[in-house]
Motif scaffolding. Structure first.
Motif, PDB file in Angstrom:
ATOM      1  N   GLU A  94       0.813  -1.224   0.000  1.00 11.32           N
ATOM      2  CA  GLU A  94       0.000   0.000   0.000  1.00 11.32           C
ATOM      3  C   GLU A  94       0.847   1.276   0.000  1.00 11.32           C
ATOM      4  O   GLU A  94       0.374   2.340  -0.393  1.00 11.32           O
ATOM      5  CB  GLU A  94      -0.977   0.000   1.183  1.00 11.32           C
ATOM      6  CG  GLU A  94      -0.324  -0.055   2.551  1.00 11.32           C
ATOM      7  CD  GLU A  94       0.111  -1.448   3.008  1.00 11.32           C
ATOM      8  OE1 GLU A  94       0.874  -1.516   3.983  1.00 11.32           O
ATOM      9  OE2 GLU A  94      -0.280  -2.446   2.390  1.00 11.32           O
ATOM     10  N   PRO A  98       1.964   3.967  -7.445  1.00  8.87           N
ATOM     11  CA  PRO A  98       0.929   3.206  -8.162  1.00  8.87           C
ATOM     12  C   PRO A  98       1.439   2.180  -9.179  1.00  8.87           C
ATOM     13  O   PRO A  98       0.933   1.064  -9.231  1.00  8.87           O
ATOM     14  CB  PRO A  98       0.095   4.290  -8.840  1.00  8.87           C
ATOM     15  CG  PRO A  98       0.261   5.495  -7.955  1.00  8.87           C
ATOM     16  CD  PRO A  98       1.672   5.400  -7.440  1.00  8.87           C
ATOM     17  N   ALA A  99       2.429   2.509  -9.985  1.00 12.77           N
ATOM     18  CA  ALA A  99       2.912   1.566 -11.009  1.00 12.77           C
ATOM     19  C   ALA A  99       3.496   0.315 -10.362  1.00 12.77           C
ATOM     20  O   ALA A  99       3.203  -0.805 -10.775  1.00 12.77           O
ATOM     21  CB  ALA A  99       3.936   2.236 -11.908  1.00 12.77           C
ATOM     22  N   LYS A 100       4.334   0.514  -9.336  1.00 11.35           N
ATOM     23  CA  LYS A 100       4.936  -0.642  -8.665  1.00 11.35           C
ATOM     24  C   LYS A 100       3.887  -1.410  -7.874  1.00 11.35           C
ATOM     25  O   LYS A 100       3.919  -2.636  -7.843  1.00 11.35           O
ATOM     26  CB  LYS A 100       6.086  -0.196  -7.763  1.00 11.35           C
ATOM     27  CG  LYS A 100       7.289   0.274  -8.550  1.00 11.35           C
ATOM     28  CD  LYS A 100       8.555   0.381  -7.716  1.00 11.35           C
ATOM     29  CE  LYS A 100       8.440   1.304  -6.552  1.00 11.35           C
ATOM     30  NZ  LYS A 100       9.705   1.553  -5.851  1.00 11.35           N
ATOM     31  N   ARG A 101       2.957  -0.695  -7.241  1.00  6.78           N
ATOM     32  CA  ARG A 101       1.899  -1.351  -6.477  1.00  6.78           C
ATOM     33  C   ARG A 101       1.103  -2.284  -7.386  1.00  6.78           C
ATOM     34  O   ARG A 101       0.819  -3.422  -7.023  1.00  6.78           O
ATOM     35  CB  ARG A 101       0.968  -0.316  -5.840  1.00  6.78           C
ATOM     36  CG  ARG A 101      -0.110  -0.946  -4.979  1.00  6.78           C
ATOM     37  CD  ARG A 101      -1.020   0.062  -4.281  1.00  6.78           C
ATOM     38  NE  ARG A 101      -0.391   1.326  -4.036  1.00  6.78           N
ATOM     39  CZ  ARG A 101      -0.924   2.513  -4.375  1.00  6.78           C
ATOM     40  NH1 ARG A 101      -2.098   2.578  -4.957  1.00  6.78           N
ATOM     41  NH2 ARG A 101      -0.287   3.646  -4.137  1.00  6.78           N
ATOM     42  N   GLU A 102       0.781  -1.810  -8.604  1.00  5.60           N
ATOM     43  CA  GLU A 102       0.024  -2.642  -9.544  1.00  5.60           C
ATOM     44  C   GLU A 102       0.814  -3.899  -9.911  1.00  5.60           C
ATOM     45  O   GLU A 102       0.261  -4.994  -9.994  1.00  5.60           O
ATOM     46  CB  GLU A 102      -0.330  -1.861 -10.802  1.00  5.60           C
ATOM     47  CG  GLU A 102      -1.165  -2.684 -11.773  1.00  5.60           C
ATOM     48  CD  GLU A 102      -1.541  -1.913 -13.016  1.00  5.60           C
ATOM     49  OE1 GLU A 102      -1.812  -2.587 -14.021  1.00  5.60           O
ATOM     50  OE2 GLU A 102      -1.565  -0.675 -12.996  1.00  5.60           O
ATOM     51  N   LEU A 103       2.112  -3.757 -10.123  1.00  4.33           N
ATOM     52  CA  LEU A 103       2.955  -4.910 -10.444  1.00  4.33           C
ATOM     53  C   LEU A 103       2.932  -5.928  -9.306  1.00  4.33           C
ATOM     54  O   LEU A 103       2.721  -7.116  -9.530  1.00  4.33           O
ATOM     55  CB  LEU A 103       4.390  -4.463 -10.723  1.00  4.33           C
ATOM     56  CG  LEU A 103       5.406  -5.605 -10.912  1.00  4.33           C
ATOM     57  CD1 LEU A 103       5.084  -6.407 -12.159  1.00  4.33           C
ATOM     58  CD2 LEU A 103       6.813  -5.047 -10.940  1.00  4.33           C
ATOM     59  N   TRP A 104       3.139  -5.454  -8.080  1.00  5.69           N
ATOM     60  CA  TRP A 104       3.170  -6.368  -6.930  1.00  5.69           C
ATOM     61  C   TRP A 104       1.817  -7.060  -6.751  1.00  5.69           C
ATOM     62  O   TRP A 104       1.775  -8.239  -6.412  1.00  5.69           O
ATOM     63  CB  TRP A 104       3.576  -5.634  -5.655  1.00  5.69           C
ATOM     64  CG  TRP A 104       4.909  -4.961  -5.690  1.00  5.69           C
ATOM     65  CD1 TRP A 104       5.199  -3.713  -5.221  1.00  5.69           C
ATOM     66  CD2 TRP A 104       6.139  -5.469  -6.220  1.00  5.69           C
ATOM     67  NE1 TRP A 104       6.523  -3.419  -5.429  1.00  5.69           N
ATOM     68  CE2 TRP A 104       7.126  -4.490  -6.045  1.00  5.69           C
ATOM     69  CE3 TRP A 104       6.507  -6.662  -6.842  1.00  5.69           C
ATOM     70  CZ2 TRP A 104       8.453  -4.657  -6.444  1.00  5.69           C
ATOM     71  CZ3 TRP A 104       7.819  -6.834  -7.258  1.00  5.69           C
ATOM     72  CH2 TRP A 104       8.770  -5.850  -7.049  1.00  5.69           C
ATOM     73  N   ILE A 105       0.748  -6.332  -6.967  1.00 10.94           N
ATOM     74  CA  ILE A 105      -0.589  -6.919  -6.839  1.00 10.94           C
ATOM     75  C   ILE A 105      -0.807  -7.978  -7.915  1.00 10.94           C
ATOM     76  O   ILE A 105      -1.353  -9.048  -7.644  1.00 10.94           O
ATOM     77  CB  ILE A 105      -1.675  -5.824  -6.882  1.00 10.94           C
ATOM     78  CG1 ILE A 105      -1.619  -5.005  -5.579  1.00 10.94           C
ATOM     79  CG2 ILE A 105      -3.064  -6.412  -7.086  1.00 10.94           C
ATOM     80  CD1 ILE A 105      -2.490  -3.760  -5.577  1.00 10.94           C
ATOM     81  N   ARG A 106      -0.360  -7.688  -9.141  1.00 13.51           N
ATOM     82  CA  ARG A 106      -0.508  -8.667 -10.223  1.00 13.51           C
ATOM     83  C   ARG A 106       0.301  -9.930  -9.941  1.00 13.51           C
ATOM     84  O   ARG A 106      -0.158 -11.042 -10.197  1.00 13.51           O
ATOM     85  CB  ARG A 106      -0.098  -8.044 -11.553  1.00 13.51           C
ATOM     86  CG  ARG A 106      -1.137  -7.029 -12.047  1.00 13.51           C
ATOM     87  CD  ARG A 106      -0.716  -6.285 -13.290  1.00 13.51           C
ATOM     88  NE  ARG A 106      -0.340  -7.201 -14.375  1.00 13.51           N
ATOM     89  CZ  ARG A 106       0.463  -6.851 -15.365  1.00 13.51           C
ATOM     90  NH1 ARG A 106       0.977  -5.630 -15.429  1.00 13.51           N
ATOM     91  NH2 ARG A 106       0.758  -7.715 -16.312  1.00 13.51           N
ATOM     92  N   ASP A 109      -1.511 -11.847  -7.162  1.00 14.25           N
ATOM     93  CA  ASP A 109      -2.727 -12.483  -7.669  1.00 14.25           C
ATOM     94  C   ASP A 109      -2.413 -13.684  -8.555  1.00 14.25           C
ATOM     95  O   ASP A 109      -3.132 -14.680  -8.540  1.00 14.25           O
ATOM     96  CB  ASP A 109      -3.593 -11.472  -8.417  1.00 14.25           C
ATOM     97  CG  ASP A 109      -4.185 -10.413  -7.487  1.00 14.25           C
ATOM     98  OD1 ASP A 109      -4.113 -10.584  -6.248  1.00 14.25           O
ATOM     99  OD2 ASP A 109      -4.712  -9.406  -8.011  1.00 14.25           O
TER     100      ASP A 109
END
Length: 138
Positions: A94, A98-106, A109
């Motif tokens: 959290e 945003p760009a790195k957060r999206e990568l880690w979330i992907r 998942d």
């Protein structure tokens, strides 16, 4: 994110129980000897699996452990989450931009999808013959 020996050996226990599903209880001593693991360590791992309702203990001279559900109804994700906790490639997602957060979330998942779609039945029925054979030439 690394899966520790807790998760790896916990999967080993559960795969052995799945391979022998319907044959009666299996002792941790048998599993430990088969895989050259510490029986004492396996005893520490079986407790959270029992508390999570994934295995049942059977007392007595021929006691041991059995799966609480059919192997097709238990996923590797169920086991790993009990023994390792939530899946996360990095801590503090959290707080990332945003760009790195999206990568880690992907990544999280994707790993979760593999774990949650792989059942104990899949793992118990897997054989060395299922491996692709590769030949490398230099």
């Amino acid at each position: 994110m690394k899966i520790s020996t807790k998760g790896r050996y916990g999967l080993t226990i559960m795969i052995e129980l799945a391979k022998r599903f319907g044959e009666g209880p299996i002792s941790l001593k048998t599993i430990a000897q088969t895989h050259d693991l510490s029986e004492h360590y396996l005893e520490q791992l079986i407790s959270p699996l029992r508390n999570a309702g994934l295995v049942k203990s059977v007392r007595g001279a021929y006691g041991g452990y059995i799966l609480a559900h059919e192997p097709a109804n238990i996923t590797s994700g169920d086991i790993i989450s009990v023994l390792e906790g939530p899946i996360s490639p990095v801590e503090g997602i959290e707080d990332e931009e945003p760009a790195k957060r999206e990568l880690w979330i992907r990544i999280r998942d994707a790993v979760k999808e593999v774990l949650d779609s792989t059942t104990l039945e899949d793992l118990a029925n897997h054989s060395d013959d299922d491996q692709a054979s590769y030949m490398f030439y230099i």
